[in-house]
Design an enzyme around this catalytic site. Structure first.
Site, mmCIF file in Angstrom:
data_model
loop_
_atom_site.group_PDB
_atom_site.id
_atom_site.type_symbol
_atom_site.label_atom_id
_atom_site.label_comp_id
_atom_site.label_asym_id
_atom_site.label_seq_id
_atom_site.Cartn_x
_atom_site.Cartn_y
_atom_site.Cartn_z
ATOM 1 N N HIS A 23 0.712 -1.205 0.005
ATOM 2 C CA HIS A 23 -0.084 0.023 0.051
ATOM 3 C C HIS A 23 0.890 1.202 0.096
ATOM 4 C CE1 HIS A 23 0.955 1.113 4.230
ATOM 5 N NE2 HIS A 23 0.852 -0.521 4.446
ATOM 6 N N GLU A 135 -2.101 -7.443 7.424
ATOM 7 C CA GLU A 135 -0.600 -7.064 8.323
ATOM 8 C C GLU A 135 -0.549 -7.814 9.472
ATOM 9 O OE1 GLU A 135 2.294 -6.837 8.220
ATOM 10 O OE2 GLU A 135 2.642 -4.792 7.792
#
Length: 264
Positions: A23, A135
């Site tokens: 990202h 994550e």
């Protein structure tokens, strides 16, 4: 003495091309450059992209179109957090959304405090949210997701059907997932990909997930290749790799192989 073979051959139908994208810059990334303790701040709960992050997204969007990659994709898989979904739809989504279009937008206007216009789902690959590529789970508020009900309002054309729980039951306030646990989840995610028929897949995920998963995968590689595969990703960095089905997880046959004899 026979020389060793440094290359490898593998059946094409047992290979997929993965385009791995971390990202773009989130508010937490910018904050920890000054103070590492910012990871613990509730201000960065489900961190969204910064203005610089959106610039990175727009640069990457131009790259995937000029390189021809955009036209090759069968699917975009995305971790269900604001910063990854903003990155995914900004890079791989359609053009601006206008009222009156019958299809749902990929992202509504100003989703996640983005100050960004709505994004269309027209003329782009399908988007699928998958929790396996999140994550590290736990402790850091930036890695805790919102409810799927809220995400569906912000990203109407993303498919959230594989996520079983509306609330985030995976994130624990006092227990952080270990690197080994994350790597094992990452390998499980790669094996799961063989249940999908798509051959060319973009995966928009996180730096820790990529680093520890790829480090685990590359354990027995040549040191040069190991570094090339597992070096940490920068924000909005893209690397393309081939995923090989060494253990016959997939069940698809070749569409191009042909028997070398006259059929009866």
């Amino acid at each position: 003495m026979e020389s060793s073979i440094g290359s490898a051959l593998f059946p094409l139908h047992r290979c997929k091309t993965l385009h791995l994208l971390r990202h773009a810059q989130g508010t937490h990334n910018m904050a920890v450059e000054k103070d590492f303790k910012a990871y613990l701040s509730s201000y960065h709960f489900d961190a969204h992209l910064t203005p610089l992050g959106w610039q990175q997204v727009h640069n990457m969007r131009r790259h995937v179109r000029s390189s021809g990659l955009f036209k090759e994709l069968d699917l975009v898989i995305v971790s269900p957090l604001l910063r990854t979904m903003q990155t995914a739809v900004g890079v791989f989504g359609g053009d601006g959304y206008t009222d009156g279009i019958t299809s749902l937008p990929l992202m509504v206007e100003n989703a996640g405090s983005s100050n960004h216009s709505a994004i269309s789902c027209l003329n782009c690959p399908p988007f699928l949210a998958v929790e396996k590529c999140r994550e590290h789970l736990g402790v850091y508020p930036c890695d805790k997701r919102r409810s799927i009900s809220e995400y569906r309002q912000l990203f109407p054309a993303i498919d959230f059907s594989l996520i079983e729980n509306d609330d985030d039951i995976l994130w624990k306030a006092e227990v952080r997932e270990t690197n080994e646990e994350l790597a094992a989840r990452g390998v499980d995610f790669l094996n799961w990909l063989w249940s999908r028929k798509e051959k060319e897949v973009a995966i928009v995920t996180h730096g820790g997930f990529l680093r520890h998963t790829l480090k685990k995968v590359a354990t027995e590689y040549h040191p040069f290749i190991k570094d090339e595969v597992s070096t940490s990703f920068e924000n909005c960095e893209l690397r393309s790799m081939t995923l090989v089905d060494k253990c016959a997880f997939g069940s698809y046959s070749s569409s191009t192989d042909y028997p070398g004899k006259i059929p009866k």
